[in-house]
Structures are given as C-alpha cells and as structure tokens.
Design a protein around this motif. Structure first.
Motif, PDB file in Angstrom:
ATOM      1  N   PRO A  56      91.269   4.144 132.488  1.00  0.00           N
ATOM      2  CA  PRO A  56      91.085   3.112 133.517  1.00  0.00           C
ATOM      3  C   PRO A  56      90.144   2.004 133.049  1.00  0.00           C
ATOM      4  CG  PRO A  56      90.579   5.317 134.381  1.00  0.00           C
ATOM      5  CD  PRO A  56      90.772   5.458 132.920  1.00  0.00           C
ATOM      6  N   GLY A  57      90.271   0.846 133.675  1.00  0.00           N
ATOM      7  CA  GLY A  57      89.375  -0.263 133.360  1.00  0.00           C
ATOM      8  C   GLY A  57      89.866  -1.130 132.221  1.00  0.00           C
ATOM      9  N   LYS A  58      91.164  -1.082 131.954  1.00  0.00           N
ATOM     10  CA  LYS A  58      91.709  -1.829 130.818  1.00  0.00           C
ATOM     11  C   LYS A  58      91.678  -3.339 131.067  1.00  0.00           C
ATOM     12  CE  LYS A  58      93.633  -2.207 126.850  1.00  0.00           C
ATOM     13  NZ  LYS A  58      92.834  -1.826 125.663  1.00  0.00           N
ATOM     14  N   THR A  59      92.135  -3.752 132.235  1.00  0.00           N
ATOM     15  CA  THR A  59      92.195  -5.181 132.532  1.00  0.00           C
ATOM     16  C   THR A  59      90.820  -5.631 133.029  1.00  0.00           C
ATOM     17  OG1 THR A  59      94.515  -4.899 133.088  1.00  0.00           O
ATOM     18  CG2 THR A  59      93.487  -6.935 133.812  1.00  0.00           C
ATOM     19  N   LYS A  60      90.200  -6.536 132.278  1.00  0.00           N
ATOM     20  CA  LYS A  60      88.786  -6.855 132.528  1.00  0.00           C
ATOM     21  C   LYS A  60      88.552  -8.249 133.090  1.00  0.00           C
ATOM     22  CE  LYS A  60      86.783  -3.701 129.136  1.00  0.00           C
ATOM     23  NZ  LYS A  60      87.890  -2.763 129.063  1.00  0.00           N
ATOM     24  N   GLU A  61      89.618  -8.975 133.272  1.00  0.00           N
ATOM     25  CA  GLU A  61      89.493 -10.306 133.863  1.00  0.00           C
ATOM     26  C   GLU A  61      90.785 -10.555 134.633  1.00  0.00           C
ATOM     27  OE1 GLU A  61      90.375 -12.190 129.455  1.00  0.00           O
ATOM     28  OE2 GLU A  61      88.311 -12.156 130.214  1.00  0.00           O
ATOM     29  N   PHE A  79      90.237  -2.424 141.290  1.00  0.00           N
ATOM     30  CA  PHE A  79      89.189  -2.394 142.307  1.00  0.00           C
ATOM     31  C   PHE A  79      88.355  -1.122 142.170  1.00  0.00           C
ATOM     32  CE2 PHE A  79      91.536  -5.425 145.157  1.00  0.00           C
ATOM     33  CZ  PHE A  79      90.463  -6.283 145.334  1.00  0.00           C
ATOM     34  N   GLY A  80      87.054  -1.263 142.286  1.00  0.00           N
ATOM     35  CA  GLY A  80      86.177  -0.112 142.458  1.00  0.00           C
ATOM     36  C   GLY A  80      86.100   0.852 141.299  1.00  0.00           C
ATOM     37  N   TYR A  81      86.302   0.361 140.089  1.00  0.00           N
ATOM     38  CA  TYR A  81      86.248   1.281 138.960  1.00  0.00           C
ATOM     39  C   TYR A  81      84.800   1.563 138.578  1.00  0.00           C
ATOM     40  CZ  TYR A  81      86.871   3.333 134.426  1.00  0.00           C
ATOM     41  OH  TYR A  81      86.789   4.186 133.360  1.00  0.00           O
ATOM     42  N   LYS A  86      77.670  -0.958 137.951  1.00  0.00           N
ATOM     43  CA  LYS A  86      77.643  -1.599 139.259  1.00  0.00           C
ATOM     44  C   LYS A  86      77.768  -3.122 139.197  1.00  0.00           C
ATOM     45  CE  LYS A  86      75.169  -1.563 143.588  1.00  0.00           C
ATOM     46  NZ  LYS A  86      73.852  -1.477 144.191  1.00  0.00           N
ATOM     47  N   ASN A  87      77.028  -3.730 138.285  1.00  0.00           N
ATOM     48  CA  ASN A  87      77.028  -5.198 138.231  1.00  0.00           C
ATOM     49  C   ASN A  87      78.405  -5.770 137.965  1.00  0.00           C
ATOM     50  OD1 ASN A  87      74.397  -5.391 138.840  1.00  0.00           O
ATOM     51  ND2 ASN A  87      73.680  -5.739 136.746  1.00  0.00           N
ATOM     52  N   LEU A  88      79.058  -5.212 136.953  1.00  0.00           N
ATOM     53  CA  LEU A  88      80.385  -5.697 136.590  1.00  0.00           C
ATOM     54  C   LEU A  88      81.399  -5.392 137.704  1.00  0.00           C
ATOM     55  CD1 LEU A  88      81.778  -7.196 134.372  1.00  0.00           C
ATOM     56  CD2 LEU A  88      82.271  -5.048 133.225  1.00  0.00           C
ATOM     57  N   ARG A  89      81.235  -4.214 138.307  1.00  0.00           N
ATOM     58  CA  ARG A  89      82.153  -3.834 139.381  1.00  0.00           C
ATOM     59  C   ARG A  89      82.048  -4.821 140.550  1.00  0.00           C
ATOM     60  NH1 ARG A  89      80.413   1.110 140.129  1.00  0.00           N
ATOM     61  NH2 ARG A  89      79.497   0.973 142.189  1.00  0.00           N
ATOM     62  N   LEU A  90      80.826  -5.175 140.902  1.00  0.00           N
ATOM     63  CA  LEU A  90      80.632  -6.126 141.999  1.00  0.00           C
ATOM     64  C   LEU A  90      81.175  -7.502 141.629  1.00  0.00           C
ATOM     65  CD1 LEU A  90      77.062  -5.145 143.248  1.00  0.00           C
ATOM     66  CD2 LEU A  90      79.254  -4.701 144.360  1.00  0.00           C
ATOM     67  N   LYS A  91      81.015  -7.864 140.366  1.00  0.00           N
ATOM     68  CA  LYS A  91      81.495  -9.166 139.896  1.00  0.00           C
ATOM     69  C   LYS A  91      83.033  -9.224 139.984  1.00  0.00           C
ATOM     70  CE  LYS A  91      80.932 -12.472 136.239  1.00  0.00           C
ATOM     71  NZ  LYS A  91      81.892 -12.570 135.182  1.00  0.00           N
ATOM     72  N   TRP A  92      83.677  -8.164 139.531  1.00  0.00           N
ATOM     73  CA  TRP A  92      85.150  -8.110 139.596  1.00  0.00           C
ATOM     74  C   TRP A  92      85.626  -8.173 141.042  1.00  0.00           C
ATOM     75  CZ3 TRP A  92      86.823  -3.590 135.823  1.00  0.00           C
ATOM     76  CH2 TRP A  92      86.602  -4.009 134.500  1.00  0.00           C
ATOM     77  N   THR A  93      84.958  -7.416 141.889  1.00  0.00           N
ATOM     78  CA  THR A  93      85.365  -7.386 143.301  1.00  0.00           C
ATOM     79  C   THR A  93      85.231  -8.771 143.915  1.00  0.00           C
ATOM     80  OG1 THR A  93      84.652  -5.101 143.438  1.00  0.00           O
ATOM     81  CG2 THR A  93      84.967  -6.240 145.524  1.00  0.00           C
ATOM     82  N   ALA A  94      84.122  -9.443 143.628  1.00  0.00           N
ATOM     83  CA  ALA A  94      83.896 -10.786 144.184  1.00  0.00           C
ATOM     84  C   ALA A  94      84.949 -11.756 143.647  1.00  0.00           C
ATOM     85  CB  ALA A  94      82.497 -11.263 143.825  1.00  0.00           C
ATOM     86  N   LEU A  95      85.224 -11.668 142.359  1.00  0.00           N
ATOM     87  CA  LEU A  95      86.210 -12.566 141.755  1.00  0.00           C
ATOM     88  C   LEU A  95      87.601 -12.296 142.326  1.00  0.00           C
ATOM     89  CD1 LEU A  95      86.697 -14.743 139.502  1.00  0.00           C
ATOM     90  CD2 LEU A  95      87.342 -12.847 138.011  1.00  0.00           C
TER      91      LEU A  95
END
Ligand code: GTP
Ligand code: MG
Length: 195
Positions: A56-61, A79-81, A86-95
C-alpha cells in the motif's frame, strides 16, 4: 476491446500544480491498495500506465492522465494510509479533498471499495462528504474476481441499500481489473458524465 490512448500528464503535490487543461475529469479514490491504479490501467488497457504495487501507499501524489485527448483521469493517493506517517497522511487527505470538493472540471468521482469486506469507516466518510458537497460519485466494488458471484451480489445490495437515500450516488458497479468485468459499463458511465 479497444485500447484507449492515454498519457501521463503530471503528478501534483499541491493544488497550484493541477492541470490547466480545460477538459472534463474523473477521479479515482479509495483506501490504499484497493485497486485504483489497476482500475485506471484496465480502462485504457495499458498495464504500464499507472504504477501498481501489492504494497500500500504506492501512489504518492495526484497523478493526472490525459485520455483520448478529451478526458483527464486523476489517480489519488490512498486515503488514510497509516504507514506513511501522520504529516504526510494529513497532507494527502487535504490535497485529495481540495481536489474532490473544489475542482471545477471534476464531473465524477469513483469511490473504490473492496468487494471482499464491509465498507470501512473511511469509505463511509468519503461517501458522506461527497454527498454533502453535492458531487456525483460512482461506487466501484473492486477485486470481484476474488469472491463468488453470489458474494458480489450481496455486497452490491449492501452498498445500494447504504446509498438508497443519497442524491449524488450514480450506481454501485462490481468490477475486476483482472477479468475486465464492469469495464464496458464503466466506459458507458464515463461517456455520460464526462461531457
Ligand atoms: P495505492 O496506490 O497504494 O493507494 O494502491 P491502489 O489503490 O492504486 O492499488 P493498486 O492498483 O496498486 O493495486 C493493489 C493490489 O491489488 C495489486 O497487487 C493489484 O495487482 C491488486 N489488484 C488490483 N485490482 C485487482 C483486481 O481487480 N483483481 C485482483 N485479483 N487483484 C487486483
Ligand atoms: Mg495507486
């Protein structure tokens, strides 16, 4: 079956990088490893377009693809990986949400749910938020080749019941990227919405 002409446009890590092309867009979202990138590849019949991984977590942008010179496909990070931190997860969710709620060209969001399991908290939260935002979404049940047709049918009914009061849910579509099950139906839906 006809291969669709598709090319990678760009990967965006913030909203200023979103494509400036004025074309109708479709988004693929869902938890990590649910099969977003595989589904995208199966639509265009090109296994090498989007990168796929059993980790999981392959697609990063947000990866944008131009399809048939008339549509844009957006492959979202899962979502939610948890493992990305935490920081990156929140950034992805916001984006992701910035894109899903605000993007003008976005015509349809495909919410991918693993057909083998009950929908997770995250899946329900996504559906609720899209409904609240008044954005059209299609629920796609992934990896249907891994369970029996009867179980697929039961899962479909469960999700249909879940969204029975929802205004913006288009359909619940069983899918297999391996068997290309559901591909014709999905293409027909895309043609309807991506105008
Ligand atoms: P992230 O980019 O990490 O968020 O994952 P993703 O949602 O893009 O998932 P991806 O397409 O990379 O697929 C994850 C794993 O599931 C891979 O091992 C795929 O081969 C497998 N997979 C995806 N779709 C299907 C399917 O329809 N059937 C089967 N059997 N396996 C699938
Ligand atoms: Mg992916």
């Amino acid at each position: 079956m006809k291969q669709l002409n598709a090319e990678f446009l760009l990967g965006a890590t913030n909203d200023s990088q979103f494509p400036k092309l004025n074309l109708p867009e479709v988004a693929f979202c869902g938890r990590s490893n649910v099969g977003k990138s595989s589904l995208l590849n199966s639509i265009v019949l090109n296994k090498h377009l989007a990168k796929i991984s059993s980790t999981p977590g392959k697609t990063k942008e947000i990866n944008f693809y131009l399809v048939e010179d008339k549509w844009v496909f957006a492959d979202l990070p899962g979502f939610g990986y948890a493992a990305v931190g935490k920081n990156l997860r929140l950034k992805w969710t916001a984006l992701n949400w910035h894109y899903l709620e605000k993007r003008e060209n976005l015509r349809l969001t495909c919410v991918l749910v693993d057909s083998r399991h009950d929908p997770m908290e995250q899946d329900l939260a996504t559906i609720e938020r899209l409904e609240f935002a008044g954005r059209n979404y299609l629920i796609i049940l992934t990896k249907c080749d891994k369970i029996s047709p009867k179980s697929v049918d039961e899962r479909k009914k469960q999700l249909e019941h879940l969204v029975s009061q929802c205004k913006y849910a288009v359909e619940v579509l069983p899918y297999s990227s391996v068997k290309l099950q559901g591909r014709d139906e999905l293409l027909a839906i895309l043609k309807r919405f991506l105008v």
